[in-house]
Design a protein around this motif. Structure first.
Motif, PDB file in Angstrom:
ATOM      1  N   ASP A 168       0.822  -1.211   0.000  1.00 44.58           N
ATOM      2  CA  ASP A 168       0.000   0.000   0.000  1.00 44.58           C
ATOM      3  C   ASP A 168       0.858   1.264   0.000  1.00 44.58           C
ATOM      4  OD1 ASP A 168      -2.320  -1.466  -0.032  1.00 44.58           O
ATOM      5  OD2 ASP A 168      -2.608  -1.413   2.148  1.00 44.58           O
ATOM      6  N   ASP A 169       2.120   1.117   0.349  1.00 38.23           N
ATOM      7  CA  ASP A 169       3.045   2.252   0.378  1.00 38.23           C
ATOM      8  C   ASP A 169       3.940   2.258  -0.855  1.00 38.23           C
ATOM      9  OD1 ASP A 169       2.126   3.183   2.850  1.00 38.23           O
ATOM     10  OD2 ASP A 169       3.416   1.792   3.931  1.00 38.23           O
ATOM     11  N   LEU A 170       3.375   1.932  -2.002  1.00 40.78           N
ATOM     12  CA  LEU A 170       4.157   1.838  -3.234  1.00 40.78           C
ATOM     13  C   LEU A 170       4.965   3.104  -3.494  1.00 40.78           C
ATOM     14  CD1 LEU A 170       4.957   0.569  -5.970  1.00 40.78           C
ATOM     15  CD2 LEU A 170       2.833   1.516  -6.920  1.00 40.78           C
ATOM     16  N   PHE A 171       4.309   4.258  -3.408  1.00 43.63           N
ATOM     17  CA  PHE A 171       5.001   5.510  -3.715  1.00 43.63           C
ATOM     18  C   PHE A 171       6.184   5.723  -2.759  1.00 43.63           C
ATOM     19  CE2 PHE A 171       1.627   6.038  -6.509  1.00 43.63           C
ATOM     20  CZ  PHE A 171       1.669   7.248  -7.193  1.00 43.63           C
ATOM     21  N   HIS A 172       5.955   5.437  -1.483  1.00 41.99           N
ATOM     22  CA  HIS A 172       7.033   5.609  -0.505  1.00 41.99           C
ATOM     23  C   HIS A 172       8.193   4.665  -0.801  1.00 41.99           C
ATOM     24  CE1 HIS A 172       9.205   5.873   3.287  1.00 41.99           C
ATOM     25  NE2 HIS A 172       9.116   4.550   3.385  1.00 41.99           N
TER      26      HIS A 172
END
Length: 520
Positions: A168-172
């Motif tokens: 869910d934290d792909l961008f991070h």
């Protein structure tokens, strides 16, 4: 009834009429020394800026091509500006006439108020800029890439591990991976998996650069005298915002640099760009303060440019894969045949994985990281295609329009890596050139393009070897169709999106952990 003028005014009137006659003769009867006409473009008065796009400028400028052609002139608040909408025009000016078209305009908001004058990619074409580029190329030249690859590989595998822990934290995770590579190469600093203070500082600084990066976003870029308005003055919110961003970008410039110097003094520094350059300075008779400023500028520029460009392209990859599962299947088939199931892809596999190359090139073309490139400034008056280009004109290369030219890239809005598969046929037909425009033009082409491409390449290959990238589902199990929406900032990237990242097998996922632990 006519009234004769008083005698006292007659000599004045006669002189005035004589001067007018001379001007008319010179204007219409003598040979003209006037410049050729300016290029066509939308007509605006000195104060009229209503026709200028407020966002996604590259799309508006591309639409103007149908009306005005490839070379478009517009004058904004007294500032001449030309948009180049075709590769031919860009190559003619930026490559063939590079001496006249390699400088940058002085950006009042970005350079002076926000303090980004250290960003050497935006410096005017001067000896000071050439010193920066020479120092960069000395360390980051393509022949040095083999020494960088272990760092790139480790951080790529760490990205795969982090995706398993929290997709869910792909961008991070993508942001952290790109930042970790450039922080290690430039500063010898290993950032933690969950994040880092230096990365946080840079993110805040670069956020401001993205918002102000397109020339003319702020009125002060056109009316430079506005920079003297006090920050407290009504309507001077741009000054207050600039001061906030300036604080963050000065931290970005100085904090990691001082950290490396302290580690060197304590004998704990990891070999990197800065340690190499500081050792060189200490052993020379050069002006230490000036040389330190130079290498400090280069190190920070590497972080600013390297982290953002790779992040945008890699996020485009994740977005494109869920939208085009057929591309993913073809790539995974080739990877499975070449790499097998007992190891992860490495750089040694590149020659045998040409389809991964095609995917990377298409990610760079489909939605380019810098859709309006970086502005140039004309050093001297010029004539092109019979049109006058005045000295000091700002030139914007519309990279997005160039990479979406349907004559060069058939069906340009479709994500289609296959367009680059048959090089011989493309050369014969004169289509589907590699989208090198994504890295700039002429003497100002991105000097770190090889490092950027290799980083994106191994990320794509390793991710597809381990994961399937799928469309997400809502709480009712219905598939959510993604929107390919991008930000309208100068450094454009996909807007936040969700996707489902599933391991292809338990064995593939365990291979990631084993590789990071050094057991493979």
């Amino acid at each position: 009834m006519f009234t004769l003028l008083p005698d006292a005014l007659s000599p004045f009137c006669a002189a005035l009429l004589g001067l007018l006659a001379v001007l008319l003769v010179g204007r219409y009867c003598l040979p003209s020394n006037r410049h050729p006409p300016l290029p066509p473009g939308p007509k605006t008065t000195w104060f009229d800026t209503a026709r200028l796009p407020k966002e996604y400028q590259w799309l508006t400028y591309a639409g103007w091509k149908e009306i005005y052609g490839d070379v478009i002139y517009i004058r904004v608040l007294g500032n001449p500006m030309i948009i180049l909408n075709a590769a031919e025009a860009v190559n003619d000016l930026f490559d063939k006439r590079s001496t006249n078209y390699s400088s940058r305009p002085v950006r009042t908001m970005v350079n002076e108020l926000m303090g980004f004058s250290w960003l050497f990619s935006s410096m005017p074409y001067t000896p000071w800029w050439r010193k920066h580029r020479a120092v960069f190329q000395q360390h980051y030249k393509a022949s040095n890439l083999p020494s960088f690859k272990p760092v790139i590989l480790r951080e790529t595998y760490m990205l795969l591990y982090n995706l398993a822990e929290g997709q869910d934290d792909l961008f991070h995770h993508v942001r952290r991976s790109a930042a970790a590579i450039v922080m290690m190469l430039s500063y010898g600093h290993q950032i933690a998996p969950e994040g880092d203070i230096y990365v946080t500082i840079a993110d805040k600084a670069l956020s401001g650069l993205g918002q102000a990066g397109i020339f003319g976003t702020y009125l002060v870029d056109y009316l430079t005298f506005l920079k003297y308005i006090p920050a407290w003055f009504p309507g001077a919110s741009f000054k207050r915002q600039a001061l906030e961003w300036r604080h963050m970008n000065q931290l970005m410039l100085n904090a990691p640099f001082e950290m490396v110097k302290q580690k060197m003094a304590a004998g704990k520094a990891v070999p990197c760009f800065l340690t190499d350059q500081l050792d060189r300075i200490f052993m020379s008779d050069a002006d230490t303060s000036k040389e330190e400023q130079l290498i400090k500028n280069v190190a920070a520029t590497v972080y600013a440019a390297g982290a953002d460009t790779t992040v945008s392209a890699i996020l485009s990859f994740f977005l494109a894969m869920q939208m085009h599962p057929e591309v993913q299947v073809l790539a995974q088939k080739q990877i499975d045949q070449v790499v097998g199931s007992d190891r992860l892809p490495s750089f040694d596999d590149r020659d045998d994985l040409p389809y991964v190359d095609c995917i990377v090139w298409e990610c760079l073309r489909w939605n380019p990281v810098t859709p309006l490139g970086l502005a140039r400034q004309v050093a001297a008056d010029d004539v092109y295609r019979g049109f006058h280009i005045p000295k000091g004109t700002t030139i914007l290369p519309n990279v997005w329009a160039i990479l979406h030219d349907e004559n060069m890239y058939p069906d340009p809005y479709r994500f289609n890596p296959d367009r680059f598969s048959n090089k011989a046929q493309n050369a014969t037909l004169g289509i589907n050139e590699l989208p090198n425009a994504a890295f700039g033009f002429g003497r100002r082409t991105c000097p770190g393009r090889a490092l950027a491409f290799e980083t994106i390449w191994i990320t794509v290959a390793a991710t597809l070897a381990v994961y399937n990238i799928l469309k997400p589902k809502d709480e009712h199990g219905n598939t959510i169709e993604p929107d390919a929406e991008y930000t309208s900032t100068s450094l454009s990237r996909p807007k936040p999106f969700k996707c489902c990242i599933m391991p292809r097998s338990k064995e593939a996922l365990s291979l990631v952990k084993q590789t990071l632990d050094g057991t493979v």
